[in-house]
Design a protein around this motif. Structure first.
Motif, PDB file in Angstrom:
ATOM      1  N   VAL A  16       0.821  -1.059  -0.076  1.00 25.05           N
ATOM      2  CA  VAL A  16       0.115  -0.026  -0.118  1.00 25.05           C
ATOM      3  C   VAL A  16       0.817   1.287   0.070  1.00 25.05           C
ATOM      4  O   VAL A  16       1.522   1.596   0.980  1.00 25.05           O
ATOM      5  CB  VAL A  16      -0.890  -0.046   1.261  1.00 25.05           C
ATOM      6  CG1 VAL A  16      -1.876   1.183   1.164  1.00 25.05           C
ATOM      7  CG2 VAL A  16      -1.751  -1.203   1.304  1.00 25.05           C
ATOM      8  N   GLY A  17       0.983   1.883  -0.973  1.00 25.54           N
ATOM      9  CA  GLY A  17       1.912   2.810  -1.393  1.00 25.54           C
ATOM     10  C   GLY A  17       3.388   2.231  -0.914  1.00 25.54           C
ATOM     11  O   GLY A  17       3.999   1.206  -1.571  1.00 25.54           O
ATOM     12  N   SER A 100      -0.718   6.638  12.059  1.00 19.82           N
ATOM     13  CA  SER A 100      -0.370   5.296  12.265  1.00 19.82           C
ATOM     14  C   SER A 100      -0.079   4.801  10.732  1.00 19.82           C
ATOM     15  O   SER A 100      -0.348   5.618   9.701  1.00 19.82           O
ATOM     16  CB  SER A 100      -1.490   4.294  12.869  1.00 19.82           C
ATOM     17  OG  SER A 100      -2.430   4.085  11.860  1.00 19.82           O
ATOM     18  N   GLU A 101       0.304   3.546  10.582  1.00 17.43           N
ATOM     19  CA  GLU A 101       0.628   2.863   9.374  1.00 17.43           C
ATOM     20  C   GLU A 101      -0.706   2.851   8.269  1.00 17.43           C
ATOM     21  O   GLU A 101      -0.494   3.020   7.161  1.00 17.43           O
ATOM     22  CB  GLU A 101       1.037   1.580   9.373  1.00 17.43           C
ATOM     23  CG  GLU A 101       1.426   0.794   8.343  1.00 17.43           C
ATOM     24  CD  GLU A 101       2.419  -0.446   8.393  1.00 17.43           C
ATOM     25  OE1 GLU A 101       3.083  -0.830   7.748  1.00 17.43           O
ATOM     26  OE2 GLU A 101       1.917  -1.157   9.325  1.00 17.43           O
ATOM     27  N   TYR A 102      -1.858   2.985   9.061  1.00 11.81           N
ATOM     28  CA  TYR A 102      -2.957   2.998   8.350  1.00 11.81           C
ATOM     29  C   TYR A 102      -3.885   4.094   8.090  1.00 11.81           C
ATOM     30  O   TYR A 102      -4.997   4.039   7.490  1.00 11.81           O
ATOM     31  CB  TYR A 102      -3.767   1.588   8.754  1.00 11.81           C
ATOM     32  CG  TYR A 102      -3.180   0.324   8.962  1.00 11.81           C
ATOM     33  CD1 TYR A 102      -2.764  -0.342   7.824  1.00 11.81           C
ATOM     34  CD2 TYR A 102      -2.768  -0.067  10.185  1.00 11.81           C
ATOM     35  CE1 TYR A 102      -1.907  -1.433   7.958  1.00 11.81           C
ATOM     36  CE2 TYR A 102      -1.824  -1.103  10.613  1.00 11.81           C
ATOM     37  CZ  TYR A 102      -1.761  -2.076   9.204  1.00 11.81           C
ATOM     38  OH  TYR A 102      -0.983  -3.169   9.449  1.00 11.81           O
ATOM     39  N   PHE A 103      -3.892   4.777   9.010  1.00 15.45           N
ATOM     40  CA  PHE A 103      -4.853   5.956   9.439  1.00 15.45           C
ATOM     41  C   PHE A 103      -4.231   7.293  10.004  1.00 15.45           C
ATOM     42  O   PHE A 103      -3.022   7.280  10.675  1.00 15.45           O
ATOM     43  CB  PHE A 103      -5.774   5.517  10.373  1.00 15.45           C
ATOM     44  CG  PHE A 103      -6.846   6.343  10.778  1.00 15.45           C
ATOM     45  CD1 PHE A 103      -8.066   6.493  10.123  1.00 15.45           C
ATOM     46  CD2 PHE A 103      -6.661   7.183  12.031  1.00 15.45           C
ATOM     47  CE1 PHE A 103      -9.184   7.424  10.147  1.00 15.45           C
ATOM     48  CE2 PHE A 103      -7.960   8.086  12.151  1.00 15.45           C
ATOM     49  CZ  PHE A 103      -8.958   8.199  11.280  1.00 15.45           C
TER      50      PHE A 103
END
Length: 194
Positions: A16-17, A100-103
């Protein structure tokens, strides 16, 4: 931890990226999360956690199934940090920024009162951003973080180091993994787990 190890050895790794993440049964319910996997991990968390806690805290995303199971096993009430506010005047709510890594955004925590002794339970420790925000929100409410347990730690993101450097709190994990290319390498387990 045979089942959890098996889940991660079979996990898909996607990009993801510039970030590599796993997609798996335990953290993503892909495929659907088997009760025996959740039970195995929740029981190991209970063995490792400080049982003198007044509350368990998690975030509403991937940590929710595990924290719910731990709450049921221990009888300790659970508060969940959310990505939105209720805007109620009578609620003791903390609002903290999260990266965070996701948000990235704001995290809202309700249900923690001054003096509460709190254990944070989450599924994965990566950069440590979610755990740092949870610690900050608990402290903002007047609670004390007495333990932090994450089932899986992605060691290459140095989340445990980041959490300790920002908060002074050591994160306990059950299993350590490393992502490389399209593979998950299981590095080891906490010495307290079976």
């Amino acid at each position: 931890m045979k089942l959890l190890k098996d889940v991660y050895e079979k996990a898909k790794v996607v990009s993801v990226g510039s970030t590599l993440i796993t997609v798996n049964e335990f953290s993503d319910q892909l495929p659907a999360l088997r009760p025996e996997v959740l039970s195995e991990v929740a029981n190991e968390v209970v063995k490792l956690m400080d049982s003198t806690a007044d509350k368990i805290v998690t975030e509403e995303d991937k940590g929710a199934p595990l924290a719910t199971a731990v709450s049921l096993l221990t009888g300790i009430p659970m508060a969940m940090a959310r990505w939105y506010t209720y805007r109620l005047d009578s609620v003791n709510q903390a609002a903290v920024d999260i990266t965070s890594e996701y948000f990235q955004g704001t995290l809202y925590l309700n249900g923690i009162q001054p003096g509460d002794r709190v254990v944070i339970v989450d599924d994965t420790l990566s950069t440590g951003g979610a755990v740092i925000s949870l610690i900050e929100s608990i402290r903002q409410c007047g609670g004390e973080v007495i333990d932090v347990i994450c089932a899986v730690e992605k060691v290459q993101k140095e989340g445990a180091v980041n959490v300790f450097n920002k908060t002074g709190i050591t994160v306990k994990t059950l299993m350590k993994i490393k992502l490389s290319g399209e593979k998950v390498e299981v590095l080891g387990f906490d010495e307290l787990t079976s």
